[in-house]
Design an enzyme around this catalytic site. Structure first.
Site, PDB file in Angstrom:
ATOM      1  CD  GLU A 149     -66.446 -59.068 -84.870  1.00  0.00           C
ATOM      2  OE1 GLU A 149     -66.107 -57.876 -85.135  1.00  0.00           O
ATOM      3  OE2 GLU A 149     -67.653 -59.362 -84.495  1.00  0.00           O
ATOM      4  CE  LYS A 191     -62.556 -56.641 -83.257  1.00  0.00           C
ATOM      5  NZ  LYS A 191     -64.321 -56.455 -83.745  1.00  0.00           N
TER       6      LYS A 191
HETATM    7  C1  BGC Z   1     -65.977 -58.019 -81.099  1.00  0.00           C
HETATM    8  C2  BGC Z   1     -67.297 -58.964 -80.995  1.00  0.00           C
HETATM    9  C3  BGC Z   1     -68.348 -58.330 -79.839  1.00  0.00           C
HETATM   10  C4  BGC Z   1     -68.795 -56.820 -80.318  1.00  0.00           C
HETATM   11  C5  BGC Z   1     -69.509 -56.072 -79.280  1.00  0.00           C
HETATM   12  C6  BGC Z   1     -66.697 -56.584 -81.523  1.00  0.00           C
HETATM   13  O1  BGC Z   1     -65.704 -55.664 -81.393  1.00  0.00           O
HETATM   14  O2  BGC Z   1     -65.317 -58.508 -81.973  1.00  0.00           O
HETATM   15  O3  BGC Z   1     -67.188 -60.224 -80.699  1.00  0.00           O
HETATM   16  O4  BGC Z   1     -69.653 -59.210 -80.075  1.00  0.00           O
HETATM   17  O5  BGC Z   1     -67.521 -56.288 -80.641  1.00  0.00           O
HETATM   18  O6  BGC Z   1     -68.742 -56.192 -78.078  1.00  0.00           O
END
Ligand code: BGC
Length: 780
Positions: A491, A603
């Site tokens: 992300e 990330k």
């Molecule tokens: C992550 C996602 C994840 C979400 C819920 C975020 O910090 O980047 O990949 O689905 O958290 O756990």
């Protein structure tokens, strides 16, 4: 909670009370049964931490309009927010007019213990009041794993050095104190309480009930309590009935050394657009539950957990802290999992309202494998949930100009897309492929063709149609099939073209779509005709899937010998890690997304995750080169990252790194590594703990119907043992530093791979032992 010593890895013990850890411990000591979740707060509350409380029901939410400063077409309209339902844990205690509170007086002894083999939270303390009266308090609590709607609390107060009045006010209270809105996107926003209407409040004798309606989502919630009190002296009882709170007060005359015992039966029911037990039925239900004592329920709980652990435990030898972390994580997964095919497992389980109780891809990629290989029927329920939200996913696809098929929501509870920030939400189209991957995985491991016929094929085909709609054959790329403007798992890189993970997983999805299409048509022609009619499948679609899969564009950089994360990743400057202060992590809380997006910084695992999931398509050398490239660019700001790095490190021959990542993963919440466990546990990371062990250290892979292992024990551990279910069989693997044994526990003979060796396990209970150095196989 930092634990120096771990005498018993089946337990989590808090042996001193530190007020600053109250909220964190409210998460760690939370209890759940997949439907109800109770935060591990004290029955009496703790005034300095008013936000720590929470009682949740899986899948029960309020719907709220998302307010955008600037809207655009197709933005998600509503958020679904897991509700905190009336708190039935509450017991306020006073002695001779002095209120018991750990914020005052003197704590002479204190211990809290979560017994993960028993499923019980227990607290023992001795407290001296400001006026100098001493009492002993013993409380036990369970959220029943056999009786979905029930929690039972047992409370015992003993005056140690006085005769006097013990006053207990036991309540069912819907007046939760909420946190203010924060800038941290991972936290829940406050709920508009006007949305929740109390229809009825009852306090009669020892019976309390609240009936509430959530206007925005049409849920009705019935909560009820029944008490049993056991006190030798005189005891007066009176009821308090408020609009949002029903309570019963007991005033008991107690003598020094004599205990007052109190059992609280607490039940929750919730339904959307459907009938609920009426108040009389709720009371009957509770009366019926109260024919059993706390100890009776404790016995049932223990039996249920015995069977859970016998199928699911992972023994980690040589490090008790990691053993404890492993058990804690598996225990919480079991507590969090929706078991009714209409609910799923939230990113924070039922332990806190971080991420608002939403379900993500975390389920299919990180959590489902644990259930699949230990209790496959529970994994099936998770996939059935996806089938149940297909209509919403179809509707969402239309909003995004996708004419055919379905687009699963990035985050949701009831099926609607709830992600307000589309660059790190809706743009993660890979969710469709992740779900298809899980269907394939489930069907391979179980051979469950009924599921594939009735639900699985529809999920896969409807999801696969997406790729043809959002991808195109790019003449500037040799007519390769390209997918633009997506976000991959990482992300910190958003809205890119040809994200490697997305394209790789889309290819596997399209492949599988062709496979199940052909399978259904050949094996279940009637079901095929019905499905084709229902989803208006055109004859030429299958060929289009095949062609796109064969032509998919996977970014590759020959000079670096790696797969770039997307078309633009290598053109960006590397993040300046050397000049990023340690307190600026996670980056998302300190930098505008655009600052992050224009750099090479991850990330979480993205390319590496793809390589792990599609393991057989890459050589160990390719994986190693990519690991070497991405690891220094990855912050692991998501708790979904370290486990994948551990697994790939195991595979490419970096055992030390693999173990170091595993250390973090296994104790992520217990040691609060990300400093936000107070808002709930990280269920994906918990599933990742199991993955590190079984797919990392033991190297388990499933290729078609073939199971293979490549076990090693990293230095620092002495060994491990676990069981898995595979196509109706139970197998056990026990790895030591110099040998591994495989045992068929039950079921038909099976052939497995151990490294290059092929082993036939045919005699149940007879271990086959492989020496590590020689890989020599001999029967014990
Ligand atoms: C992550 C996602 C994840 C979400 C819920 C975020 O910090 O980047 O990949 O689905 O958290 O756990």
């Amino acid at each position: 909670m930092k634990q120096q010593e771990v005498p018993n890895p089946w337990e989590l013990v808090e042996s001193e009370f530190h007020p600053q850890n109250y909220s964190l411990n409210a998460t760690l000591f939370s209890l759940g049964n997949g439907f109800i979740g109770l935060r591990g707060t004290f029955e009496e509350g703790f005034d300095p931490e008013p936000f720590a409380d929470g009682c949740y029901l899986n899948g029960v939410y309020a719907s709220e309009l998302i307010t955008y400063g600037e809207r655009a077409y197709g933005y998600a309209r509503h958020n679904q927010r897991m509700l905190s339902v009336p708190d039935g844990k509450q017991i306020r205690l006073s002695i001779d007019g002095e209120r018991f509170s750990l914020a005052e007086g003197e704590l002479l002894s204190f211990e809290r213990r979560l017994d993960m083999a028993a499923g019980i939270l227990e607290r023992n303390l001795v407290w001296r009041s400001p006026a100098g009266k001493t009492l002993e308090l013993h409380s036990r609590r369970l959220v029943s794993l056999v009786e979905k709607h029930l929690c039972v609390l047992h409370y015992r107060v003993t005056p140690l050095d006085f005769d006097g009045e013990v006053r207990l006010i036991s309540a069912l209270d819907s007046g939760l104190v909420q946190m203010k809105k924060s800038d941290d996107p991972r936290l829940a926003s406050p709920i508009d309480r006007r949305d929740i209407r109390t229809l009825e409040s009852t306090a009669e004798g020892g019976h309390l009930a609240l009936r509430q309606k959530v206007l925005s989502s049409d849920f009705t919630i019935a909560s009820g309590v029944l008490h049993r009190i056991d006190c030798d002296g005189a005891c007066e009882q009176s009821s308090q009935q408020g609009k949002e709170r029903a309570a019963v007060e007991y005033r008991c005359m107690a003598r020094r050394g004599q205990s007052i015992q109190f059992t609280k039966y607490l039940a929750y029911f919730a339904e959307q657009n459907r009938g609920l037990p009426d108040p009389a039925q709720l009371r009957d239900y509770l009366e019926n539950c109260a024919t059993r004592s706390f100890d009776d329920y404790a016995e049932l709980q223990r039996r249920e957990l015995d069977s859970f652990w016998s199928a699911s435990d992972v023994e980690v030898r040589g490090n008790k802290a990691l053993q404890q972390g492993m058990r804690f994580n598996l225990f919480h997964l079991f507590q969090s999992l929706g078991r009714d095919s209409r609910t799923n497992i939230a990113a924070k389980g039922l332990s806190g309202d971080g991420y608002e109780g939403h379900y993500f891809w975390d389920t299919e990629i990180y959590i489902l494998p644990f259930f699949l290989y230990t209790q496959p029927q529970l994994a099936r329920g998770l996939l059935e949930y996806r089938h149940s939200i297909l209509d919403a996913a179809r509707a969402r696809a239309r909003e995004l100009a996708i004419k055919k098929g379905a687009l699963f929501p990035w985050r949701t509870i009831g099926g609607e897309e709830c992600s307000a920030y589309y660059p790190a939400g809706t743009a993660q189209f890979h969710i469709n492929a992740d779900i298809a991957y899980a269907v394939r995985h489930y069907c391979r491991v179980t051979g469950d063709t009924d599921f594939l016929r009735d639900k699985g094929t529809e999920i896969v085909l409807e999801g696969a149609r997406l790729w043809l709609e959002i991808g195109h054959y790019n003449p500037r790329r040799d007519n390769r099939f390209c997918i633009c403007e997506v976000t991959g798992p990482d992300e910190y890189t958003a809205l890119v073209d040809n994200n490697f993970y997305t394209n790789l997983m889309a290819r596997a999805h399209l492949d599988y779509a062709c496979e199940v299409h052909d399978w259904l048509r050949a094996q279940e022609p009637q079901a095929f005709v019905e499905l084709a009619r229902r989803i208006q499948l055109e004859p030429e679609e299958r060929a289009a899937w095949r062609r796109a899969a064969d032509a998919i564009n996977l970014p590759e950089d020959k000079a670096l010998g790696i797969h770039p994360q997307d078309d633009s990743f290598l053109n960006k400057p590397k993040w300046d890690f050397a000049n990023t202060p340690a307190d600026h992590y996670p980056l998302l809380l300190h930098y505008h997304p655009l600052v992050i997006y224009r750099h090479q910084v991850c990330k979480q695992a993205d390319v590496l995750l793809g390589m792990f999931l599609q393991s057989s398509e890459f050589t160990a050398e390719q994986k190693r080169r990519n690991f070497d490239f991405y690891e220094p660019r990855t912050t692991h700001d998501s708790t979904l990252s370290a486990c994948i790095h551990s697994i790939v490190a195991s595979e490419v021959g970096y055992p030390e790194k693999a173990l170091n990542y595993f250390r973090q993963v296994a104790r992520m919440d217990m040691d609060n590594h990300h400093n936000n466990t107070q808002h709930g546990v990280h269920t994906a990371c918990m599933g990742g703990t199991w993955l590190c062990m079984v797919q990392g250290f033991a190297g388990m892979r499933t290729q078609d119907k073939q199971l293979s292992f490549n076990p090693y024990v990293p230095e620092g551990l002495e060994g491990y043992r676990f069981r898995i279910q595979f196509r109706g069989r139970t197998l056990e693997l026990d790895a030591g530093t110099d040998r591994t044994s495989y045992t068929l526990i039950s079921g038909d003979p099976v052939t497995i791979h151990h490294g290059e060796e092929i082993l036939r396990l045919s005699e149940p209970g007879q271990p086959l032992v492989c020496k590590r150095e020689s890989a020599e196989v001999y029967a014990q």
